[in-house]
Design an enzyme around this catalytic site. Structure first.
Site, PDB file in Angstrom:
ATOM      1  N   CYS A   1       6.046   6.251   4.392  1.00  0.00           N
ATOM      2  CA  CYS A   1       4.913   5.498   3.849  1.00  0.00           C
ATOM      3  C   CYS A   1       4.274   6.191   2.645  1.00  0.00           C
ATOM      4  CB  CYS A   1       3.848   5.284   4.927  1.00  0.00           C
ATOM      5  SG  CYS A   1       4.426   4.273   6.315  1.00  0.00           S
TER       6      CYS A   1
ATOM      7  N   HIS B   1       3.321  -5.332   3.682  1.00  0.00           N
ATOM      8  CA  HIS B   1       3.220  -5.932   5.010  1.00  0.00           C
ATOM      9  C   HIS B   1       2.683  -7.347   4.899  1.00  0.00           C
ATOM     10  CE1 HIS B   1       3.810  -2.069   7.065  1.00  0.00           C
ATOM     11  NE2 HIS B   1       2.926  -1.538   6.231  1.00  0.00           N
TER      12      HIS B   1
ATOM     13  N   HIS C   1       4.923   0.199  -0.230  1.00  0.00           N
ATOM     14  CA  HIS C   1       5.671  -0.791   0.554  1.00  0.00           C
ATOM     15  C   HIS C   1       4.674  -1.864   0.986  1.00  0.00           C
ATOM     16  CE1 HIS C   1       3.908   1.984   3.451  1.00  0.00           C
ATOM     17  NE2 HIS C   1       3.957   0.996   4.334  1.00  0.00           N
TER      18      HIS C   1
ATOM     19  N   GLU D   1      -0.549  -5.010  11.575  1.00  0.00           N
ATOM     20  CA  GLU D   1       0.212  -4.600  10.407  1.00  0.00           C
ATOM     21  C   GLU D   1       1.686  -4.970  10.547  1.00  0.00           C
ATOM     22  OE1 GLU D   1      -0.418  -0.713   7.997  1.00  0.00           O
ATOM     23  OE2 GLU D   1       1.170  -0.271   9.449  1.00  0.00           O
TER      24      GLU D   1
ATOM     25  N   ASP E   1      -5.047 -10.420  -0.825  1.00  0.00           N
ATOM     26  CA  ASP E   1      -3.729 -11.051  -0.792  1.00  0.00           C
ATOM     27  C   ASP E   1      -2.958 -10.811  -2.095  1.00  0.00           C
ATOM     28  OD1 ASP E   1      -1.725 -12.625   0.470  1.00  0.00           O
ATOM     29  OD2 ASP E   1      -2.316 -14.355  -0.737  1.00  0.00           O
ATOM     30  N   HIS E   2      -1.675 -10.458  -1.932  1.00  0.00           N
ATOM     31  CA  HIS E   2      -0.774 -10.210  -3.061  1.00  0.00           C
ATOM     32  C   HIS E   2      -1.336  -9.154  -4.010  1.00  0.00           C
ATOM     33  CE1 HIS E   2       1.209 -13.801  -1.535  1.00  0.00           C
ATOM     34  NE2 HIS E   2       2.248 -13.490  -2.294  1.00  0.00           N
TER      35      HIS E   2
ATOM     36  N   HIS F   1       0.844  -1.198   0.000  1.00  0.00           N
ATOM     37  CA  HIS F   1       0.000   0.000   0.000  1.00  0.00           C
ATOM     38  C   HIS F   1       0.877   1.245   0.000  1.00  0.00           C
ATOM     39  CE1 HIS F   1      -0.239   0.575   4.713  1.00  0.00           C
ATOM     40  NE2 HIS F   1       0.975   0.281   4.308  1.00  0.00           N
TER      41      HIS F   1
END
Length: 276
Positions: A166, A174, A172, A259, A212-213, A147
């Site tokens: 950020c 998580h 980046h 996170e 996801d991904h 994100h």
């Protein structure tokens, strides 16, 4: 007089199965899947007790608490087939949520217990607080996503001033850990407050597979207009799950999103009041 909430941990290993005698073998296996087979877990119990602090600086002597929990619960259940151990597990299946309730009731005459949490695994646990047949069930899972924290109307410099690193343009990622807690009535025969398989499927279909991904800002339409902070992700997960959980016959109580080891957020769907 000052009061404190104290917590004692205990552990035991035991086997169980989900099997209703009024159903055929085929019906049991269709309804409960692999859980219809005898299988086992390493259980962890957290017993929370509330009371005034005495002149010795204690609510209770924890050595005595340890012995009571062992005598009344863990010592009786360890290395046993739960379905055949206590009367409560004969008439009602020994699900995690039902076990938490029974353990609470068995300890209540001996300790000022206000909450029992029973962990079947790191991804499944239940909680009971003495609310008749009401209990809580939590499932956990994870997804990996990228994100970027930035508002479109602001410059990179302005976003960096607000969000720090950020706000970098390439984003980046998580490894997010998500927990959802539901609340409901424990069924007197099945011991379940919700269909666990259906709940796990719901989390997978509504959250894990879509998130996801992905690069959340670009791949999840909601976050094209909303900054995907941990807070906003948790709120969105709540909104995605609240009505579908109700359709399963339970109520979504809480979403917790971790996170990183340093940052997590909890969102409640009802007014939150810590245990007295």
């Amino acid at each position: 007089m000052t009061s404190c909430l104290i917590v004692r941990r205990s552990r035991f290993s035991a086997a169980h199965r989900y099997w209703l005698e009024e159903l055929s073998a085929e019906e049991n296996r269709r309804r409960f899947g692999a859980a219809a087979n005898i299988h086992g877990h390493n259980y962890t119990i957290l017993v929370s007790m509330n009371g005034p602090v005495d002149r010795f600086g204690m609510v209770l002597n924890l050595s005595e608490v340890k012995q009571i929990i062992r005598r009344e619960v863990s010592g009786q259940l360890d290395s046993q087939l739960l379905n055949e151990t206590w009367e409560e597990f004969v008439r009602t299946l020994p699900t995690t949520e039902h076990m938490a309730r029974v353990i609470f009731e068995r300890l209540r005459p001996h300790l000022p217990v206000v909450r029992v949490q029973l962990f079947e695994s790191e991804d499944l646990w239940a909680e009971y607080q003495g609310e008749a047949m009401q209990a809580y069930l939590t499932i956990a899972d994870h997804f990996a996503a990228a994100h970027r924290l930035a508002l479109d109307e602001l410059s990179l410099e302005e976003n960096t001033e607000i969000y720090g690193l950020c706000a970098r343009t390439h984003g980046h990622g998580h490894n997010y850990h998500v927990e959802i807690t539901v609340k409901g009535e424990v069924d007197e025969r099945t011991g379940m407050l919700v269909d666990l398989v259906a709940l796990q499927r719901l989390l997978k279909d509504k959250v894990l597979l879509p998130f996801d991904h992905t690069f959340l800002n670009k791949d999840v339409p909601y976050f094209a207009q909303v900054v995907p902070t941990a807070e906003n992700i948790a709120l969105h997960i709540r909104d995605l799950l609240e009505e579908p959980v109700r359709a399963l016959g339970a109520r979504l109580h809480k979403v917790r999103l971790i996170e990183s080891p340093n940052n997590s957020v909890e969102v409640y769907t009802e007014s939150f009041a810590p245990i007295a």
